[in-house]
Design an enzyme around this catalytic site. Sequence first.
Site, PDB file in Angstrom:
ATOM      1  NE  ARG A 100     -31.749 -23.681  16.472  1.00 51.63           N
ATOM      2  CZ  ARG A 100     -31.315 -23.272  17.578  1.00 51.63           C
ATOM      3  NH1 ARG A 100     -31.698 -21.971  18.043  1.00 51.63           N
ATOM      4  NH2 ARG A 100     -30.596 -23.857  18.255  1.00 51.63           N
ATOM      5  CG  HIS A 103     -27.912 -21.235  17.465  1.00 50.88           C
ATOM      6  ND1 HIS A 103     -28.742 -20.856  16.315  1.00 50.88           N
ATOM      7  CD2 HIS A 103     -27.402 -22.488  17.297  1.00 50.88           C
ATOM      8  CE1 HIS A 103     -28.616 -21.812  15.563  1.00 50.88           C
ATOM      9  NE2 HIS A 103     -27.928 -22.849  15.959  1.00 50.88           N
ATOM     10  CG  HIS A 105     -24.337 -25.713  18.073  1.00 55.15           C
ATOM     11  ND1 HIS A 105     -25.530 -25.816  18.632  1.00 55.15           N
ATOM     12  CD2 HIS A 105     -24.357 -25.181  16.917  1.00 55.15           C
ATOM     13  CE1 HIS A 105     -26.345 -25.354  17.539  1.00 55.15           C
ATOM     14  NE2 HIS A 105     -25.832 -25.325  16.528  1.00 55.15           N
ATOM     15  CD  GLU A 110     -26.017 -25.989  12.584  1.00 58.65           C
ATOM     16  OE1 GLU A 110     -26.033 -25.735  13.927  1.00 58.65           O
ATOM     17  OE2 GLU A 110     -26.898 -25.543  11.985  1.00 58.65           O
ATOM     18  CG  HIS A 149     -24.989 -20.912  13.425  1.00 57.32           C
ATOM     19  ND1 HIS A 149     -23.997 -21.456  14.098  1.00 57.32           N
ATOM     20  CD2 HIS A 149     -26.091 -21.799  13.462  1.00 57.32           C
ATOM     21  CE1 HIS A 149     -24.266 -22.590  14.655  1.00 57.32           C
ATOM     22  NE2 HIS A 149     -25.647 -22.859  14.196  1.00 57.32           N
ATOM     23  CD  GLU A 172     -30.701 -27.677  17.111  1.00 58.00           C
ATOM     24  OE1 GLU A 172     -29.346 -27.980  17.138  1.00 58.00           O
ATOM     25  OE2 GLU A 172     -31.152 -26.531  16.944  1.00 58.00           O
TER      26      GLU A 172
HETATM   27 FE   LIG Z   1     -26.920 -24.307  14.958  1.00 55.88          FE
END
Ligand SMILES: [Fe+2]
Length: 390
Positions: A100, A103, A105, A110, A149, A172
């Site tokens: 993942r 990125h 937010h 989160e 993260h 998301e």
């Molecule tokens: Fe995230």
Amino acid sequence: MGSNDSQENGNLLSRRELFGATSLAAAGLAAGSLIAAPLAEAIPQSGKKHEPLLPFKYDIEKTEGWVGEAGSAKEANVDEFPISQSIAGVSMRLKPGGLRELHWHAIAAEWAFIISGNVRATVISPNGQAEQSDFGPGDVWYFPQGHGHAIQCLGPEVAHFILVFDNGHFSEFGTFSITDWVAHTAAGVVSRNLGLPPAVVATLPKSELYITPGKIPPPIPEELRGGDPDSNQFPHKFRLGAHKPLQFSGGTERVVSSVEFPIQKTLTGALMDLKPGALREMHWHPNADEWQYYISGRARVGIFGAHGRVLTEEFEPGQIAFIQQGFGHYIEQLGNEPTRILILFNSGVYQEISISSFLASNPPGIIADNFKLTRDEVAKLPKSYQGILG
Ligand SMILES: [Fe+2]
Ligand SMILES: [Fe+2]
């Protein structure tokens, strides 16, 4: 005291008027229009109907979600589950080596709970401290809003984890991913900022990767590129599964609030295990909405939203419940297998009032009058918090 008091009382809403105000607010009228409304309109008319309660169940695992070569993600935010205004949930799976990507937010913190498998996560705090940690089943992370993260699956099995965001309007599928930014920034700027020749910049991903294949990381983590900074004094990891549980006759509960996990300021998490036949007693949370994800086993949940309005639903693994702040509720375990529920509250401070505690906090005479019971019957009522009844 006389005249001043009576003048003030004249400006106060009576209890009856307040009920009118509450129902108008529930109907979606703005507070401003409520205050400006003539008094007569604030008084409920006899036989007035209240809006039915909104559905509070969502089957997240039955949705298709986003599916890629290296993993998948299913989400439940207000678009799919309108009652879930304060919390959005995501069920994510990463294949071994699946990444993942880096990125952050913009509008939510989160929180995550690992159901199965193992991942390695990196996170940078605004104070420059970086952290790299491995997470296995039962472990939790909390990344405050905006902290950058990345998460990679360590294998050998697929990692499955539940992500919870402290904003129901979060998606998301609209996060701030590093490939999305770089791909849409002038090549000259990227070349200069990252020190890469234009020919190499031309080979970078042309759009957001989101979840992308990668190599399984080594068992012993590599050093961070910039070297390991001072040890992080504000860790993002909490071992909820290994936390000492509260014990009740009908099961256990592990709770992690900002008390146990100081960085986790906007959420409280809990892992509840119900034995067959257990009853999580009638209670409410004065300060928070409650979000539940059923990990294993089954249960029936009943909610109470005032004005005689109640709803009950049955839940099985992969389903979500959302219970609004202050709404009364209980959980009846169903079936022969124990039931495990992941629970989130949208406050870092845990608060609860149970029906047992409420009754125990009153003298027998008031309880007898309230329920039309004899003193002998009142004496049999619980005298303290029961939590989970066996
Ligand atoms: Fe995230
Ligand atoms: Fe609750």
